[in-house]
Design a protein around this motif. Structure first.
Motif, PDB file in Angstrom:
ATOM      1  N   TYR B  40       0.875  -1.174   0.000  1.00  0.00           N
ATOM      2  CA  TYR B  40       0.000   0.000   0.000  1.00  0.00           C
ATOM      3  C   TYR B  40       0.906   1.215   0.000  1.00  0.00           C
ATOM      4  O   TYR B  40       1.673   1.426   0.936  1.00  0.00           O
ATOM      5  CB  TYR B  40      -0.886  -0.025   1.250  1.00  0.00           C
ATOM      6  N   ARG B  44      -3.434   6.524  -3.560  1.00  0.00           N
ATOM      7  CA  ARG B  44      -3.955   7.468  -4.553  1.00  0.00           C
ATOM      8  C   ARG B  44      -4.637   6.753  -5.720  1.00  0.00           C
ATOM      9  O   ARG B  44      -5.070   7.409  -6.662  1.00  0.00           O
ATOM     10  CB  ARG B  44      -2.832   8.365  -5.068  1.00  0.00           C
ATOM     11  N   GLY B 103      -1.006  13.181 -12.588  1.00  0.00           N
ATOM     12  CA  GLY B 103      -1.654  14.435 -12.238  1.00  0.00           C
ATOM     13  C   GLY B 103      -1.677  14.765 -10.755  1.00  0.00           C
ATOM     14  O   GLY B 103      -2.332  15.720 -10.350  1.00  0.00           O
ATOM     15  N   THR B 104      -1.002  13.977  -9.936  1.00  0.00           N
ATOM     16  CA  THR B 104      -0.823  14.336  -8.533  1.00  0.00           C
ATOM     17  C   THR B 104       0.602  13.971  -8.158  1.00  0.00           C
ATOM     18  O   THR B 104       1.148  12.987  -8.653  1.00  0.00           O
ATOM     19  CB  THR B 104      -1.818  13.614  -7.603  1.00  0.00           C
ATOM     20  N   GLY B 111       4.230   2.911  -6.098  1.00  0.00           N
ATOM     21  CA  GLY B 111       2.909   2.992  -6.713  1.00  0.00           C
ATOM     22  C   GLY B 111       2.997   3.418  -8.172  1.00  0.00           C
ATOM     23  O   GLY B 111       2.255   2.910  -9.024  1.00  0.00           O
ATOM     24  N   ALA B 112       3.919   4.326  -8.465  1.00  0.00           N
ATOM     25  CA  ALA B 112       4.071   4.799  -9.847  1.00  0.00           C
ATOM     26  C   ALA B 112       4.563   3.666 -10.754  1.00  0.00           C
ATOM     27  O   ALA B 112       4.171   3.566 -11.918  1.00  0.00           O
ATOM     28  CB  ALA B 112       5.039   5.978  -9.903  1.00  0.00           C
TER      29      ALA B 112
HETATM   30  C1  LIG Z   1      -5.624  13.532  -8.495  1.00  0.00           C
HETATM   31  C2  LIG Z   1      -5.046  12.321  -9.134  1.00  0.00           C
HETATM   32  C3  LIG Z   1      -4.512  12.405 -10.415  1.00  0.00           C
HETATM   33  C4  LIG Z   1      -3.969  11.282 -11.031  1.00  0.00           C
HETATM   34  N1  LIG Z   1      -3.454  11.404 -12.283  1.00  0.00           N
HETATM   35  C5  LIG Z   1      -2.913  10.341 -12.894  1.00  0.00           C
HETATM   36  C6  LIG Z   1      -2.326  10.449 -14.171  1.00  0.00           C
HETATM   37  O1  LIG Z   1      -2.304  11.531 -14.765  1.00  0.00           O
HETATM   38  N2  LIG Z   1      -1.781   9.349 -14.741  1.00  0.00           N
HETATM   39  C7  LIG Z   1      -1.758   8.151 -14.103  1.00  0.00           C
HETATM   40  O2  LIG Z   1      -1.219   7.200 -14.642  1.00  0.00           O
HETATM   41  N3  LIG Z   1      -2.305   8.014 -12.874  1.00  0.00           N
HETATM   42  C8  LIG Z   1      -2.872   9.071 -12.261  1.00  0.00           C
HETATM   43  N4  LIG Z   1      -3.413   8.933 -11.002  1.00  0.00           N
HETATM   44  C9  LIG Z   1      -3.367   7.618 -10.357  1.00  0.00           C
HETATM   45  C10 LIG Z   1      -2.119   7.421  -9.502  1.00  0.00           C
HETATM   46  O3  LIG Z   1      -1.003   7.980 -10.125  1.00  0.00           O
HETATM   47  C11 LIG Z   1      -1.858   5.928  -9.326  1.00  0.00           C
HETATM   48  O4  LIG Z   1      -2.971   5.309  -8.778  1.00  0.00           O
HETATM   49  C12 LIG Z   1      -0.630   5.645  -8.457  1.00  0.00           C
HETATM   50  O5  LIG Z   1      -0.221   4.330  -8.679  1.00  0.00           O
HETATM   51  C13 LIG Z   1      -0.890   5.850  -6.979  1.00  0.00           C
HETATM   52  O6  LIG Z   1       0.297   5.638  -6.253  1.00  0.00           O
HETATM   53  P1  LIG Z   1       0.285   5.371  -4.671  1.00  0.00           P
HETATM   54  O7  LIG Z   1       1.685   5.516  -4.201  1.00  0.00           O
HETATM   55  O8  LIG Z   1      -0.760   6.176  -4.012  1.00  0.00           O
HETATM   56  O9  LIG Z   1      -0.054   3.822  -4.628  1.00  0.00           O
HETATM   57  P2  LIG Z   1      -1.363   3.045  -4.105  1.00  0.00           P
HETATM   58  O10 LIG Z   1      -2.560   3.642  -4.716  1.00  0.00           O
HETATM   59  O11 LIG Z   1      -1.301   2.903  -2.628  1.00  0.00           O
HETATM   60  O12 LIG Z   1      -1.072   1.625  -4.767  1.00  0.00           O
HETATM   61  C14 LIG Z   1      -1.155   1.487  -6.162  1.00  0.00           C
HETATM   62  C15 LIG Z   1      -0.658   0.108  -6.567  1.00  0.00           C
HETATM   63  O13 LIG Z   1       0.736   0.057  -6.384  1.00  0.00           O
HETATM   64  C16 LIG Z   1       1.089  -1.053  -5.600  1.00  0.00           C
HETATM   65  N5  LIG Z   1       2.282  -0.664  -4.855  1.00  0.00           N
HETATM   66  C17 LIG Z   1       2.462   0.441  -4.077  1.00  0.00           C
HETATM   67  N6  LIG Z   1       3.703   0.451  -3.569  1.00  0.00           N
HETATM   68  C18 LIG Z   1       4.328  -0.670  -4.021  1.00  0.00           C
HETATM   69  C19 LIG Z   1       5.621  -1.240  -3.810  1.00  0.00           C
HETATM   70  N7  LIG Z   1       6.541  -0.648  -3.026  1.00  0.00           N
HETATM   71  N8  LIG Z   1       5.914  -2.405  -4.410  1.00  0.00           N
HETATM   72  C20 LIG Z   1       4.995  -3.024  -5.205  1.00  0.00           C
HETATM   73  N9  LIG Z   1       3.765  -2.539  -5.431  1.00  0.00           N
HETATM   74  C21 LIG Z   1       3.438  -1.376  -4.851  1.00  0.00           C
HETATM   75  C22 LIG Z   1      -0.139  -1.325  -4.758  1.00  0.00           C
HETATM   76  O14 LIG Z   1      -0.180  -2.670  -4.321  1.00  0.00           O
HETATM   77  C23 LIG Z   1      -1.245  -1.021  -5.738  1.00  0.00           C
HETATM   78  O15 LIG Z   1      -1.476  -2.115  -6.584  1.00  0.00           O
HETATM   79  C24 LIG Z   1      -3.959  10.035 -10.360  1.00  0.00           C
HETATM   80  C25 LIG Z   1      -4.478   9.945  -9.066  1.00  0.00           C
HETATM   81  C26 LIG Z   1      -5.015  11.075  -8.445  1.00  0.00           C
HETATM   82  C27 LIG Z   1      -5.557  10.955  -7.051  1.00  0.00           C
END
Ligand SMILES: Cc1cc2nc3c(=O)[nH]c(=O)nc-3n(C[C@H](O)[C@H](O)[C@H](O)COP(=O)(O)OP(=O)(O)OC[C@H]3O[C@@H](n4cnc5c(N)ncnc54)[C@H](O)[C@@H]3O)c2cc1C
Ligand SMILES: NC(=O)c1ccc[n+]([C@@H]2O[C@H](COP(=O)([O-])OP(=O)(O)OC[C@H]3O[C@@H](n4cnc5c(N)ncnc54)[C@H](OP(=O)(O)O)[C@@H]3O)[C@@H](O)[C@H]2O)c1
Lengths: 245, 437
Positions: B40, B44, B103-104, B111-112
């Motif tokens: 986790y 996002r 976009g954030t 996560g990326a």
């Molecule tokens: C306002 C807003 C704008 C956005 N704009 C875009 C955009 O323009 N383009 C785009 O592509 N996305 C966009 N998103 C989505 C966001 O970039 C992705 O959901 C991103 O993956 C979230 O990262 P997080 O660190 O919050 O991971 P989480 O949401 O907590 O997890 C995402 C995934 O990554 C996995 N994960 C996290 N950490 C690890 C790790 N260390 N090892 C292995 N797996 C892991 C989790 O298990 C899960 O499957 C946007 C989101 C928001 C809220």
């Protein structure tokens, strides 16, 4: 630019505090017992802009080794003006009740090792007539409770010791800061369910930094613990003994 | 292990899960057999891809250490819980920027990678995964696999876009790109139709690194498909404005009902479209409002009220792009549901190494919908059939409801992907799309 010694540098609270100092350009001498973790933190602080980070592996309970460690710190940073003592373990109260050996070890880690270090550091700082020493005690040291009185009494010893030391060193221009955190979300408390009263290590780090800059004597972190502990301390012993805190 | 109520950005689901905070990248995974594991990051993702009902969340927030940064090459090594915001704070003053940013900026590096995120420059740079040199993957059998284009390449391709299922990424090495200053030279152009939007993309894709557009999703008839097209480049040296002060406010509470409804929607969209009178404007904008317009209002997701919201993001292959997007917009305007910010963007043809990566050459549409129960789900089904017959797919990072068969047909490599899933890892999303029809 300060020359800072941190003992227990792998603690989450110490790490958060060190980041503030690294970004400010202070020089750091980090002491901890786990080499891998210590190096990872040192690398991070360097990337964040710390001009000089030295690391030193030592178990705080190795009292014999304290002098050599302090010498190394003073040598590598060409002097020292600030110390943060952060190491500690959250003793398992139940297990301690069953083991004198564990009880003694916990007291050594949380109180005696700290006092040994403070004894040496105090004398050096008293001579140089300047410096700040901060020690992380705990709100748990304010009153013994059945759930963690072993840890609490060790912290009480640290609180009392630093109080006396503060008076003694005041005359030499050295300040001693006692930090009393409440609940902090760190590996030490990983098993606890977190709620409203919990603070992040970053919040505590900022409080520690500010308290040291202002040369405060005792700080509750965050501040509201002062009131909570005041109430807990006011409960008469005849009632307190019946509570299940 | 303590439990904690976890949610994702859409706030539709709230799950009481066991939580293990990973404090050091040298730690090993919990050995208890008390449920499956899922990393986790910063939560996002919009739906259930970061949630794992009945399992253990491996929180990476404390894996937030930098390892090395070389300002000569722009190569950054850091732990997987480092936020993109922290990277920017470190590298922008040293003349570097993220090669790809969503976009954030409040997402973690892990996560990326796991969602192989894309940004406004997809047509030029591809996805985030295209700029990852290597990472370390911690598997439940205790292995620390170094994955790169030359080492464990199969796990490299499975983990990029691998939805956190292949193991825990502990650290990564990414390539940054140079900039001269924090400013973006931005042009905004009003367009009247999907046709005009596509023509603008065609005209701009070569000379502008960043292109994106906001489309009015509340207008029908003649105004269908109108919007504002933004294109920009990092400003060259010397072209800059004074100091920029980052501003942010917090949406203070969760209102009892969604503040997004048909009325506010129509009003907002019309006003937004008309905020620009001239056909074309040009300005120098700081990168923060340019890339992260929504980050200025922290916790804006509360605006949708206690029911939360869904985001629907699809990508349609080039050849069907125009018709399918027009159809989708018509359907959405008809429903009167949609939201404030509908984003239309052309994705390029640079292939990502990721097996389950979302973008493909074509047109992507993304927009939010307040959760109004059945009514919302019925409309999603209508959108799904347009997407599916155009050979498109939905983005797991944004999804909390797609039918299993839409996922499976959209991601034909999911079969080959399965063998790389760590036997102890699973997610609510994965179970849903593999088990449901
Ligand atoms: C306002 C807003 C704008 C956005 N704009 C875009 C955009 O323009 N383009 C785009 O592509 N996305 C966009 N998103 C989505 C966001 O970039 C992705 O959901 C991103 O993956 C979230 O990262 P997080 O660190 O919050 O991971 P989480 O949401 O907590 O997890 C995402 C995934 O990554 C996995 N994960 C996290 N950490 C690890 C790790 N260390 N090892 C292995 N797996 C892991 C989790 O298990 C899960 O499957 C946007 C989101 C928001 C809220
Ligand atoms: N967390 C709270 O709620 C809370 C509340 C009040 C007070 N405190 C106090 O705050 C301080 C910092 O703790 P924390 O919350 O940051 O927890 P933490 O991250 O678990 O840090 C504790 C640190 O102490 C180190 N340590 C333990 N025994 C040692 C020894 N013998 N020699 C050297 N180092 C030793 C540990 O090193 P290893 O990594 O090698 O184990 C660890 O780095 C402690 O003094 C603690 O008592 C914490």
């Amino acid at each position: 630019m300060k020359k800072i010694l941190i003992i227990g540098a792998t603690s989450a609270i110490a790490e958060a505090t060190a980041r503030i100092w690294a970004q400010r350009g202070d020089q750091l001498f980090l002491v901890a017992r786990n080499k891998e973790k210590l190096e990872a933190i040192a690398d991070d602080l360097r990337v964040r802009g710390c001009p000089k980070v030295e690391t030193y592996c030592m178990d705080a309970n190795d009292v014999e080794g304290h002098v050599a460690m302090l010498d190394a710190a003073e040598h590598l940073l060409s002097g020292l003006d600030t110390v943060l003592i952060a190491h500690g373990t959250l003793s398992d109260q139940q297990a301690c009740q069953q083991s004198v050996e564990l009880t003694m070890r916990e007291i050594t880690t949380n109180a005696l090792s700290v006092i040994a270090l403070l004894t040496l550091i105090a004398n050096r700082f008293e001579l140089q007539k300047t410096g700040t020493i901060a020690v992380i005690s705990s709100v748990a040291g304010d009153r013994g409770r059945q759930s963690n009185y072993l840890y609490g009494s060790a912290k009480a010893m640290v609180t009392t010791f630093t109080s006396g030391l503060r008076q003694r060193l005041f005359k030499s221009g050295v300040s001693v800061v006692t930090i009393k955190p409440g609940f902090v979300d760190t590996p030490m408390t990983a098993e606890f369910k977190k709620g409203l009263l919990w603070a992040s290590p970053e919040t505590i780090g900022r409080i520690i930094d500010k308290a040291m800059l202002r040369k405060c004597a005792v700080v509750y972190a965050p501040w509201f613990w002062m009131w909570i502990m005041m109430i807990i301390k006011m409960i008469p012993e005849c009632i307190f003994k019946k509570l299940s805190l | 292990m303590p439990t904690q109520s976890l949610t994702s950005w859409g706030r539709v689901l709230r799950i009481e899960q066991k939580v293990l905070t990973f404090a050091s990248r040298f730690d090993s995974l919990p050995d208890s057999s008390s449920g499956s594991l899922l990393p986790y990051g910063n939560g996002r993702s919009y739906g259930d891809s970061c949630l794992n009902a009945g399992g253990i969340a491996l929180k990476t927030a404390a894996l937030d250490r930098f390892i090395a940064f070389d300002p000569a090459t722009g190569i950054l090594r850091c732990e997987s819980g480092v936020l993109l915001a922290e990277i920017l704070r470190l590298v922008v003053p040293q003349g570097w920027f993220l090669s790809v940013t969503p976009g954030t900026r409040f997402v973690t590096v892990g996560g990326a990678i796991a969602n192989d995120v894309h940004g406004k420059n997809h047509h030029i740079t591809g996805t985030f995964g295209c700029h990852v040199h290597q990472f370390e993957l911690l598997r439940s059998d205790g292995q620390h696999l170094i994955c790169s284009r030359t080492e464990n390449f199969d796990y490299f391709t499975a983990t990029i876009g691998g939805l956190g299922l292949t193991g825990l990424i502990t650290r990564a090495e990414i390539q940054l790109r140079r900039i001269s200053n924090p400013w973006i030279d931005l042009e905004t152009i009003r367009y009247e139709s999907v046709d005009e939007f596509l023509a603008l993309c065609e005209e701009s894709d070569r000379d502008y690194e960043y292109t994106v557009s906001w489309v009015d999703c509340a207008s029908k008839g003649n105004s269908l498909g109108r919007g504002l097209f933004m294109r920009g480049n990092h400003a060259p040296a010397g072209v800059e404005r004074g100091q920029y002060f980052s501003k942010s406010r917090t949406f203070p509470f969760v209102p009892p009902v969604s503040m997004v409804n048909a009325l506010s929607l129509k009003a907002f969209n019309t006003a937004y479209y008309h905020k620009q009178f001239r056909k074309k404007t040009r300005q120098l904008q700081h990168y923060e409002p340019f890339f992260y317009p929504l980050d200025g209002l922290l916790e804006w997701n509360r605006m949708y009220g206690p029911g939360g919201f869904y985001q629907y993001q699809c990508v349609i292959p080039v050849e069907y792009g125009k018709e399918a997007i027009s159809e989708l917009l018509k359907e959405i305007a008809q429903s009167g549901m949609g939201s404030f910010l509908a984003v239309l963007k052309v994705c390029g043809s640079i292939a990502s190494p990721g097996m389950l990566s979302f973008p493909m050459a074509g047109v992507s549409l993304a927009l939010d919908f307040p959760n109004q129960g059945d009514k919302t789900h019925q409309m999603f089904s209508r959108l799904d059939s347009i997407v599916s017959s155009a050979g498109g797919r939905l983005y797991p990072a944004k999804d909390g409801r797609m039918p299993g068969n839409l996922f499976r047909s959209g991601y034909p490599r999911h079969q080959a992907f399965k063998q790389y899933i760590d036997p102890r890892f699973s997610s609510s999303f994965w179970r849903r799309v593999m088990e449901s029809t």
